[in-house]
Design an enzyme around this catalytic site. Structure first.
Site, PDB file in Angstrom:
ATOM      1  N   ASP A 133      71.039   4.971  53.115  1.00  0.00           N
ATOM      2  CA  ASP A 133      71.153   3.868  52.153  1.00  0.00           C
ATOM      3  C   ASP A 133      70.025   3.936  51.127  1.00  0.00           C
ATOM      4  O   ASP A 133      69.074   4.712  51.274  1.00  0.00           O
ATOM      5  CB  ASP A 133      71.174   2.495  52.853  1.00  0.00           C
ATOM      6  CG  ASP A 133      69.980   2.280  53.757  1.00  0.00           C
ATOM      7  OD1 ASP A 133      68.904   2.823  53.467  1.00  0.00           O
ATOM      8  OD2 ASP A 133      70.128   1.559  54.764  1.00  0.00           O
ATOM      9  N   HIS A 146      59.334  -1.148  57.347  1.00  0.00           N
ATOM     10  CA  HIS A 146      60.679  -1.134  56.760  1.00  0.00           C
ATOM     11  C   HIS A 146      60.599  -1.165  55.227  1.00  0.00           C
ATOM     12  O   HIS A 146      61.292  -0.427  54.547  1.00  0.00           O
ATOM     13  CB  HIS A 146      61.484  -2.322  57.281  1.00  0.00           C
ATOM     14  CG  HIS A 146      62.829  -2.425  56.662  1.00  0.00           C
ATOM     15  ND1 HIS A 146      63.781  -1.458  56.817  1.00  0.00           N
ATOM     16  CD2 HIS A 146      63.372  -3.366  55.843  1.00  0.00           C
ATOM     17  CE1 HIS A 146      64.869  -1.797  56.139  1.00  0.00           C
ATOM     18  NE2 HIS A 146      64.638  -2.945  55.543  1.00  0.00           N
ATOM     19  N   LYS A 168      75.507   2.655  50.757  1.00  0.00           N
ATOM     20  CA  LYS A 168      75.994   1.903  51.926  1.00  0.00           C
ATOM     21  C   LYS A 168      76.392   0.490  51.517  1.00  0.00           C
ATOM     22  O   LYS A 168      75.626  -0.192  50.846  1.00  0.00           O
ATOM     23  CB  LYS A 168      74.889   1.834  52.990  1.00  0.00           C
ATOM     24  CG  LYS A 168      75.234   0.952  54.188  1.00  0.00           C
ATOM     25  CD  LYS A 168      74.180   1.039  55.279  1.00  0.00           C
ATOM     26  CE  LYS A 168      73.124  -0.017  55.143  1.00  0.00           C
ATOM     27  NZ  LYS A 168      72.138   0.000  56.236  1.00  0.00           N
ATOM     28  N   ASP A 213      57.407 -22.922  81.341  1.00  0.00           N
ATOM     29  CA  ASP A 213      58.237 -23.053  80.126  1.00  0.00           C
ATOM     30  C   ASP A 213      58.072 -21.856  79.189  1.00  0.00           C
ATOM     31  O   ASP A 213      58.483 -21.914  78.035  1.00  0.00           O
ATOM     32  CB  ASP A 213      57.906 -24.353  79.382  1.00  0.00           C
ATOM     33  CG  ASP A 213      56.485 -24.368  78.852  1.00  0.00           C
ATOM     34  OD1 ASP A 213      55.706 -23.429  79.176  1.00  0.00           O
ATOM     35  OD2 ASP A 213      56.135 -25.295  78.104  1.00  0.00           O
ATOM     36  N   THR A 269      74.732   1.894  60.909  1.00  0.00           N
ATOM     37  CA  THR A 269      74.356   2.693  59.727  1.00  0.00           C
ATOM     38  C   THR A 269      74.363   4.177  60.067  1.00  0.00           C
ATOM     39  O   THR A 269      74.972   5.000  59.377  1.00  0.00           O
ATOM     40  CB  THR A 269      72.941   2.276  59.250  1.00  0.00           C
ATOM     41  OG1 THR A 269      72.941   0.881  58.972  1.00  0.00           O
ATOM     42  CG2 THR A 269      72.504   3.059  58.022  1.00  0.00           C
ATOM     43  N   ARG A 275      77.484  -2.966  53.453  1.00  0.00           N
ATOM     44  CA  ARG A 275      77.654  -3.564  54.786  1.00  0.00           C
ATOM     45  C   ARG A 275      78.419  -4.874  54.667  1.00  0.00           C
ATOM     46  O   ARG A 275      78.073  -5.722  53.843  1.00  0.00           O
ATOM     47  CB  ARG A 275      76.279  -3.824  55.422  1.00  0.00           C
ATOM     48  CG  ARG A 275      76.378  -4.055  56.927  1.00  0.00           C
ATOM     49  CD  ARG A 275      75.095  -4.603  57.502  1.00  0.00           C
ATOM     50  NE  ARG A 275      74.007  -3.671  57.667  1.00  0.00           N
ATOM     51  CZ  ARG A 275      73.735  -3.015  58.788  1.00  0.00           C
ATOM     52  NH1 ARG A 275      74.497  -3.133  59.840  1.00  0.00           N
ATOM     53  NH2 ARG A 275      72.683  -2.225  58.857  1.00  0.00           N
ATOM     54  N   ASP A 277      69.220  -0.040  64.844  1.00  0.00           N
ATOM     55  CA  ASP A 277      69.373  -1.315  65.550  1.00  0.00           C
ATOM     56  C   ASP A 277      70.747  -1.303  66.242  1.00  0.00           C
ATOM     57  O   ASP A 277      70.864  -0.897  67.398  1.00  0.00           O
ATOM     58  CB  ASP A 277      69.212  -2.465  64.558  1.00  0.00           C
ATOM     59  CG  ASP A 277      69.160  -3.820  65.239  1.00  0.00           C
ATOM     60  OD1 ASP A 277      69.432  -3.900  66.432  1.00  0.00           O
ATOM     61  OD2 ASP A 277      68.842  -4.831  64.577  1.00  0.00           O
ATOM     62  N   GLN A 317      62.848  -9.031  56.816  1.00  0.00           N
ATOM     63  CA  GLN A 317      62.974 -10.274  56.016  1.00  0.00           C
ATOM     64  C   GLN A 317      61.872 -10.273  54.970  1.00  0.00           C
ATOM     65  O   GLN A 317      60.910 -11.039  55.058  1.00  0.00           O
ATOM     66  CB  GLN A 317      62.834 -11.486  56.916  1.00  0.00           C
ATOM     67  CG  GLN A 317      63.988 -11.665  57.874  1.00  0.00           C
ATOM     68  CD  GLN A 317      63.898 -12.994  58.599  1.00  0.00           C
ATOM     69  OE1 GLN A 317      63.630 -14.032  58.001  1.00  0.00           O
ATOM     70  NE2 GLN A 317      64.110 -12.959  59.896  1.00  0.00           N
TER      71      GLN A 317
HETATM   72  C1  R5P Z   1      68.260  -0.645  56.666  1.00  0.00           C
HETATM   73  O1  R5P Z   1      67.841  -0.922  55.570  1.00  0.00           O
HETATM   74  C2  R5P Z   1      67.456   0.119  57.666  1.00  0.00           C
HETATM   75  O2  R5P Z   1      66.757   1.169  57.083  1.00  0.00           O
HETATM   76  C3  R5P Z   1      68.341   0.639  58.772  1.00  0.00           C
HETATM   77  O3  R5P Z   1      69.280   1.541  58.211  1.00  0.00           O
HETATM   78  C4  R5P Z   1      69.062  -0.488  59.440  1.00  0.00           C
HETATM   79  O4  R5P Z   1      68.185  -1.519  59.784  1.00  0.00           O
HETATM   80  C5  R5P Z   1      69.775   0.014  60.658  1.00  0.00           C
HETATM   81  O5  R5P Z   1      70.473  -1.045  61.231  1.00  0.00           O
HETATM   82  P1  R5P Z   1      71.773  -0.793  62.092  1.00  0.00           P
HETATM   83  O6  R5P Z   1      71.445   0.264  63.117  1.00  0.00           O
HETATM   84  O7  R5P Z   1      72.062  -2.136  62.681  1.00  0.00           O
HETATM   85  O8  R5P Z   1      72.844  -0.358  61.136  1.00  0.00           O
END
Ligand code: R5P
Length: 300
Positions: free
Chosen positions: A167, A127, A190, A34, A224, A192, A220, A94
């Site tokens: 940003d 972060h 920025k 599991d 951005t 979003r 990610d 978070q």
């Molecule tokens: C945002 O505050 C972070 O510094 C990155 O800019 C963000 O996490 C990048 O995410 P993604 O590639 O999804 O735009």
């Protein structure tokens, strides 16, 4: 001193162990049908300083559970101290309530880590550095500024060089890097879209004929980074390159980078990536193993 590797980034742990001329601790990781995680250690850890290397990257929850279970298993072996080396610290995004009843998982993960018996955390480009406040134990948050600065000096002429934060969250990171290079920095605004995840950029000052270097902690979805690069080129920049610490690179991020006006994107190996580059030849990697090995040695 002994080095232990979790399963999230073995190549990085092996490099660190090699810099320190140490073998990795022998252990076995098993998963029950599991997916429950079981850890067994074969070496004697009594009285030793143990450094466990584990990024809490994709799959974040499995790697986080492996981290806390392994730390707790190490604690039961009576070492002198335990340091969790978490090159990429997942859940750091978070860090605060975004709505009155939303989760702050950074605070919870900090508490869960602490009950394992770990004595210190070493991490890279958190972060939000403020999440250190959720820990009552020392957190060494290593900055990539020196590594990026040295590489920029070796790779790009300083003439018309402009450091760009995509940003507000990265404003200070860009300012510090620009100060080290003795060049200017700007921060884009920025916005979003919460539903589609797409980004819009704004900035009023001219970037005409500037060689822009975007600096960010995470890529990610790539939204951005790629939107910032397109925006800068539309506003008259001569070239756009990027330095980003953590390559999450989910979804179609690689395709986006390949199609973007970015010439080169430099990442670190804080997150192991087995993803094929799918025709994206713009990526280059810098290793953080020497810096982590030096930091580990300083605590031994
Ligand atoms: C945002 O505050 C972070 O510094 C990155 O800019 C963000 O996490 C990048 O995410 P993604 O590639 O999804 O735009």
């Amino acid at each position: 001193m002994k080095i232990f590797s979790g399963n999230s980034n073995k190549p990085l742990a092996e490099k660190i162990a090699s810099f320190l001329s140490l073998p990795l601790i022998r252990a076995s990781f098993k998963t029950f049908p599991d997916k429950e995680i079981f850890v067994e250690i074969f070496d004697d850890l009594k009285g030793e300083d143990i450094f466990l290397i584990q990024s809490t990257s994709f799959p974040v929850n499995d790697n986080f559970m492996e981290l806390v279970i392994t730390l707790n298993t190490i604690k039961q072996c009576s070492p002198r101290s335990i340091t969790a080396v978490i090159p990429y610290y997942g859940y750091a995004r978070q860090d605060r309530h975004t709505t009155p009843q939303s989760s702050i998982a950074s605070e919870l993960t900090a508490r869960l880590l602490q009950v394992t018996g770990v004595n210190r955390i070493i991490t890279v480009d958190l972060h939000t550095p403020q999440i250190k406040k959720y820990f009552t134990l020392p957190v060494d948050n290593l900055s990539m500024t020196t590594l990026f600065c040295e590489d920029i000096l070796a790779s790009y002429p300083l003439e018309n060089l402009l450091i760009v934060s995509p940003d507000a969250g990265g404003h200070e990171r860009a300012q510090v890097l620009a100060h080290h290079l003795n060049v200017k920095a700007i921060t884009l605004h920025k916005a979003r879209d919460e539903i589609t995840g797409t980004c819009n950029m704004q900035f009023k000052t001219s970037v005409i004929d500037q060689n822009c270097i975007i600096i960010d902690d995470i890529v990610d979805t790539g939204e951005t980074l790629c939107k910032a690069a397109e925006f800068l080129m539309q506003k008259g920049a001569k070239s756009v390159n990027a330095y980003c610490t953590h390559r999450i690179l989910s979804g179609t991020s690689l395709e986006k980078i390949a199609l973007s006006p970015l010439q080169e994107v430099v990442f670190t190996d804080s997150i192991f990536s087995s993803i094929s580059r799918k025709g994206c030849t713009k990526l280059r990697q810098l290793s953080i193993a020497p810096l982590l090995a030096k930091t580990i040695r300083s605590y031994a």
